[in-house]
Design a protein around this motif. Structure first.
Motif, PDB file in Angstrom:
ATOM      1  N   ALA A 146     -16.194  -2.731   3.647  1.00 57.45           N
ATOM      2  CA  ALA A 146     -14.969  -2.803   4.302  1.00 57.45           C
ATOM      3  C   ALA A 146     -13.966  -3.435   3.127  1.00 57.45           C
ATOM      4  N   ASP A 147     -14.307  -4.689   2.684  1.00 60.85           N
ATOM      5  CA  ASP A 147     -13.451  -5.272   1.636  1.00 60.85           C
ATOM      6  C   ASP A 147     -13.368  -4.408   0.444  1.00 60.85           C
ATOM      7  N   LYS A 149     -13.243  -1.095   0.342  1.00 60.49           N
ATOM      8  CA  LYS A 149     -12.280   0.074   0.882  1.00 60.49           C
ATOM      9  C   LYS A 149     -10.890  -0.597   0.835  1.00 60.49           C
ATOM     10  N   LYS A 150     -10.664  -1.594   1.422  1.00 57.38           N
ATOM     11  CA  LYS A 150      -9.409  -2.368   1.654  1.00 57.38           C
ATOM     12  C   LYS A 150      -8.851  -2.552   0.001  1.00 57.38           C
ATOM     13  N   ALA A 153      -7.602   0.692  -1.249  1.00 55.02           N
ATOM     14  CA  ALA A 153      -6.411   1.341  -0.727  1.00 55.02           C
ATOM     15  C   ALA A 153      -5.457   0.324  -1.352  1.00 55.02           C
ATOM     16  N   ALA A 154      -5.650  -0.877  -1.504  1.00 54.80           N
ATOM     17  CA  ALA A 154      -4.441  -1.451  -2.331  1.00 54.80           C
ATOM     18  C   ALA A 154      -4.061  -1.250  -3.619  1.00 54.80           C
ATOM     19  N   GLN A 200      -7.330 -10.351  -4.184  1.00 54.71           N
ATOM     20  CA  GLN A 200      -8.370  -9.597  -3.683  1.00 54.71           C
ATOM     21  C   GLN A 200      -9.525  -9.517  -4.851  1.00 54.71           C
TER      22      GLN A 200
END
Length: 333
Positions: A146-147, A149-150, A153-154, A200
């Motif tokens: 999940a991280d 993918k996040k 996307a960012a 991130q």
């Protein structure tokens, strides 16, 4: 003859006790079957037990080595390849951000074009490192996926905004005071996005470090547990080999009744006609080879004694007959 009867008794005694009680219990049945094995079969069984134990230890060791190899590979992927990819992403983000700031102070169109090329190279490198991160992300780590993918996307959104900014700056005048107000707004927005990306990246680095640490701890546990289990299995195999070898030795000793060299010496004396030696037997020995030799020696001694007595009686009778014949001859004359 007595010797024949002795041979029949000794042959019967070589049958191990308890073979007829196999139906009483499984334990007695197994014991009876083991007792009924020949010496050759017993030795083969002992060797097979040791061989099987060695194979089990070998297979287990190979399996644990394979697990350790997998952990080592995971440490390399998580601790080196993936972490390096994250750091490369950080470096290229900073490189693209530096080119973004230099675009505002470029004095020539050529300089702007070169800075635009630097931005595209940095973005291409970032996409390549993201592919590496996707490849080495643990499929069982849902939070990590999940991280990832996040973050992807960012990075995608930031890449689009940065390219739009480069296009916008290229259309502006070289004089900074004559640029459109949107340039300043996008520049500030990109700086904020870049700061978020760096945070991130820090989170990804920390997560990769934790994953590598967990893998190292897992490898240490595999090594310690494997060492203990192999040590225990080796000790158990040594104990089993000792028990089996002791059982085989006792079985052979019980059947022979003593050392093979001693039995050979007794047999040689008997073959040479010496029946006067006393054969040493163990207590309650009634079925060994030495016992059979002792019985044979006793029987042969008795037989030889009977033959000697018979020969003496025949010699005495022959003497009496000779004396009788002589007396009869004298009378006839």
């Amino acid at each position: 003859m007595k010797a024949v009867s002795l041979g029949g008794r000794s042959g019967a005694r070589f049958v191990p006790d308890g073979t007829g009680a196999g139906g009483r219990s499984n334990k007695r049945a197994v014991k009876a079957r083991l007792s009924g094995l020949s010496v050759k079969a017993s030795l083969r069984l002992a060797f097979a037990v040791v061989l099987v134990g060695t194979l089990v230890i070998g297979v287990f060791s190979l399996m644990q080595i394979q697990r350790l190899n997998g952990s080592t590979k995971s440490i390399y992927e998580q601790g080196h390849v993936a972490s390096r990819a994250v750091e490369e992403v950080r470096a290229n983000v900073l490189r693209a951000s530096r080119a973004q700031k230099m675009l505002l102070t470029a004095t020539t169109a050529k300089e702007r074009d070169e800075l635009g090329v630097d931005v595209e190279k940095a973005l291409a490198a970032i996409n390549g490192e993201l592919a590496v991160l996707d490849k080495y992300t643990d499929a069982s780590d849902s939070a990590g996926i999940a991280d990832q993918k996040k973050f992807t996307a960012a990075v995608g959104a930031w890449t689009g905004h940065l390219r739009d900014f480069v296009k916008l700056v290229k259309t502006q005048s070289l004089d900074l005071s004559q640029m459109n107000w949107q340039v300043g707004m996008q520049d500030v927005s990109l700086l904020v996005e870049t700061g978020k990306l760096e945070k991130q990246v820090d989170e990804l680095v920390a997560r990769r470090g934790e994953a590598a640490k967990a893998t190292i701890e897992k490898s240490a546990f595999i090594f310690k547990s494997s060492f203990i289990m192999i040590a225990v299995m080796t000790i158990a195999l040594i104990a089993l080999a000792f028990v089996v070898s002791e059982a085989v030795v006792r079985r052979l000793t019980r059947q022979l009744g003593g050392e093979p060299g001693y039995a050979k010496e007794i047999a040689s004396h008997i073959a040479a006609g010496d029946l006067s030696n006393r054969i040493a037997l163990a207590k309650k020995d009634g079925s060994s080879m030495l016992y059979a030799l002792s019985e044979m020696q006793t029987g042969l001694a008795a037989t030889v004694g009977e033959i000697a007595a018979s020969a003496e009686a025949i010699s005495s009778a022959a003497g009496e007959i000779s004396m009788g014949n002589l007396d009869l001859s004298q009378r006839t004359e």
